[in-house]
Design a protein around this motif. Structure first.
Motif, short mmCIF file in Angstrom:
data_model
loop_
_atom_site.label_atom_id
_atom_site.label_comp_id
_atom_site.label_asym_id
_atom_site.label_seq_id
_atom_site.Cartn_x
_atom_site.Cartn_y
_atom_site.Cartn_z
N UNK A 185 -28.80 -4.78 34.87
CA UNK A 185 -30.03 -5.57 34.66
C UNK A 185 -29.67 -7.01 34.30
N UNK A 186 -28.74 -7.18 33.37
CA UNK A 186 -28.37 -8.54 32.95
C UNK A 186 -27.66 -9.30 34.08
N UNK A 187 -26.90 -8.61 34.90
CA UNK A 187 -26.24 -9.27 36.03
C UNK A 187 -27.27 -9.75 37.06
N UNK A 188 -28.27 -8.92 37.31
CA UNK A 188 -29.31 -9.32 38.26
C UNK A 188 -30.11 -10.51 37.73
N UNK A 189 -30.37 -10.51 36.42
CA UNK A 189 -31.05 -11.65 35.81
C UNK A 189 -30.22 -12.92 36.00
N UNK A 190 -28.92 -12.82 35.74
CA UNK A 190 -28.04 -13.98 35.90
C UNK A 190 -28.02 -14.45 37.34
N UNK A 191 -27.97 -13.49 38.26
CA UNK A 191 -27.98 -13.86 39.68
C UNK A 191 -29.24 -14.59 40.06
N UNK A 192 -30.37 -14.10 39.59
CA UNK A 192 -31.64 -14.74 39.92
C UNK A 192 -31.71 -16.15 39.33
N UNK A 193 -31.33 -16.28 38.08
CA UNK A 193 -31.42 -17.60 37.43
C UNK A 193 -30.45 -18.60 38.05
N UNK A 194 -29.26 -18.12 38.41
CA UNK A 194 -28.31 -19.00 39.07
C UNK A 194 -28.81 -19.44 40.43
N UNK A 195 -29.37 -18.49 41.18
CA UNK A 195 -29.91 -18.83 42.50
C UNK A 195 -31.06 -19.81 42.37
N UNK A 196 -31.91 -19.61 41.34
CA UNK A 196 -33.05 -20.50 41.14
C UNK A 196 -32.60 -21.93 40.92
N UNK A 197 -31.53 -22.13 40.16
CA UNK A 197 -31.03 -23.49 39.93
C UNK A 197 -30.56 -24.13 41.24
N UNK A 198 -30.02 -23.31 42.13
CA UNK A 198 -29.57 -23.84 43.41
C UNK A 198 -30.74 -24.15 44.34
N UNK A 199 -31.87 -23.51 44.11
CA UNK A 199 -33.10 -23.90 44.83
C UNK A 199 -33.61 -25.23 44.28
N UNK A 200 -33.72 -25.30 42.96
CA UNK A 200 -34.29 -26.49 42.33
C UNK A 200 -33.51 -27.76 42.64
N UNK A 201 -32.20 -27.65 42.71
CA UNK A 201 -31.39 -28.85 42.91
C UNK A 201 -31.60 -29.44 44.31
N UNK A 202 -32.06 -28.60 45.25
CA UNK A 202 -32.28 -29.07 46.62
C UNK A 202 -33.71 -29.49 46.91
N UNK A 203 -34.65 -29.07 46.08
CA UNK A 203 -36.07 -29.33 46.38
C UNK A 203 -36.38 -30.81 46.52
N UNK A 204 -35.75 -31.63 45.69
CA UNK A 204 -36.03 -33.06 45.72
C UNK A 204 -35.55 -33.74 46.99
N UNK A 205 -34.67 -33.08 47.73
CA UNK A 205 -34.15 -33.67 48.97
C UNK A 205 -34.95 -33.26 50.19
N UNK A 206 -35.92 -32.36 50.02
CA UNK A 206 -36.75 -31.93 51.16
C UNK A 206 -37.80 -33.00 51.47
N UNK A 207 -37.91 -33.34 52.74
CA UNK A 207 -38.88 -34.36 53.14
C UNK A 207 -40.31 -33.83 53.12
N UNK A 208 -40.48 -32.56 53.39
CA UNK A 208 -41.81 -31.95 53.46
C UNK A 208 -42.21 -31.46 52.07
N UNK A 209 -43.05 -32.23 51.39
CA UNK A 209 -43.46 -31.89 50.03
C UNK A 209 -44.23 -30.58 49.99
N UNK A 210 -45.03 -30.33 51.02
CA UNK A 210 -45.79 -29.08 51.08
C UNK A 210 -44.89 -27.87 51.16
#
Length: 209
Positions: free
Chosen positions: A151-176
């Motif tokens: 359970x804790x490993x899956x939580x860590x995986x999700x949170x780590x993946x989420x940070x990798x999503x967030x760091x790229x969102x600002x570079x997307x041209x399509x705000x929608x």
């Protein structure tokens, strides 16, 4: 019995330790999710093979099958994440050396892909956490610490993946499109938090259970 694949684990960890940007956090997050799915599959197998829990075997076998599919998808995402980052670096270099609309389109496509891969990792980790609730309820108490670790490993995986999503969102041209990905991530994160809490309550081990 025993850890037979320590050499392969060392190779992966050594790759992460190299002074290169990939593989990085996104691959590590996917690996954490794959390890979680593997541990839960183990709990299913151990419990199903116990005479005491023989009546649960059909349900546990079905859960194990799903978990092995998730394990495979998450392992593949570890590879895809590193590959996606490399494509962003390549597209960025091309845009710098040969600026223009075509280079901009290639860069945007690369960033999109590099955002979608960790988002899928997060969604897969959330699915693992959903299944962990059932495994925690059915699994042998002798494997409770394994289920809790999963359970804790899956939580860590999700949170780590989420940070990798967030760091790229600002570079997307399509705000929608960026908003759509943000909504999907928030939905997965919210559900995963609930499932993790339910699973840990059922497992009943340690602080913050």
């Amino acid at each position: 019995m025993g850890l037979k694949s320590v050499g392969e684990l060392r190779v992966f960890c050594d790759e992460l330790a190299e002074a290169t940007a990939s593989p990085g956090g996104g691959s590590a997050a996917a690996a954490a999710g794959a390890i979680s799915a593997s541990l839960l599959a183990m709990v299913c197998g151990i419990t199903a093979n116990s005479k005491k829990h023989a009546h649960k075997k059909p349900q546990l076998d079905d859960l194990r099958d799903v978990l092995m599919f998730l394990q495979n998808d998450l392992i593949e995402n570890a590879r895809l994440d590193a590959q996606a980052y490399d494509k962003v670096v390549e597209a960025s270099r091309k845009r710098r050396d040969n600026p223009g609309e075509d280079a901009d389109r290639q860069f945007d496509a690369a960033v999109r892909h590099a955002t979608e891969v960790p988002l899928k990792t997060a969604e897969l980790c959330a699915k693992v956490l959903e299944i962990s609730v059932k495994v925690a309820g059915l699994g042998s108490k002798s494997a409770a610490s394994d289920a809790g670790t999963a359970v804790r490993m899956a939580e860590a995986g999700l949170r780590g993946a989420a940070m990798n999503v967030y760091i790229n969102l600002g570079s997307l041209k399509d705000a929608g499109y960026a908003e759509e990905l943000t909504r999907r991530l928030a939905k997965s994160s919210e559900s995963a938090e609930k499932w993790a809490s339910e699973a840990m309550a059922s497992i009943g081990l340690g602080p913050g259970k």
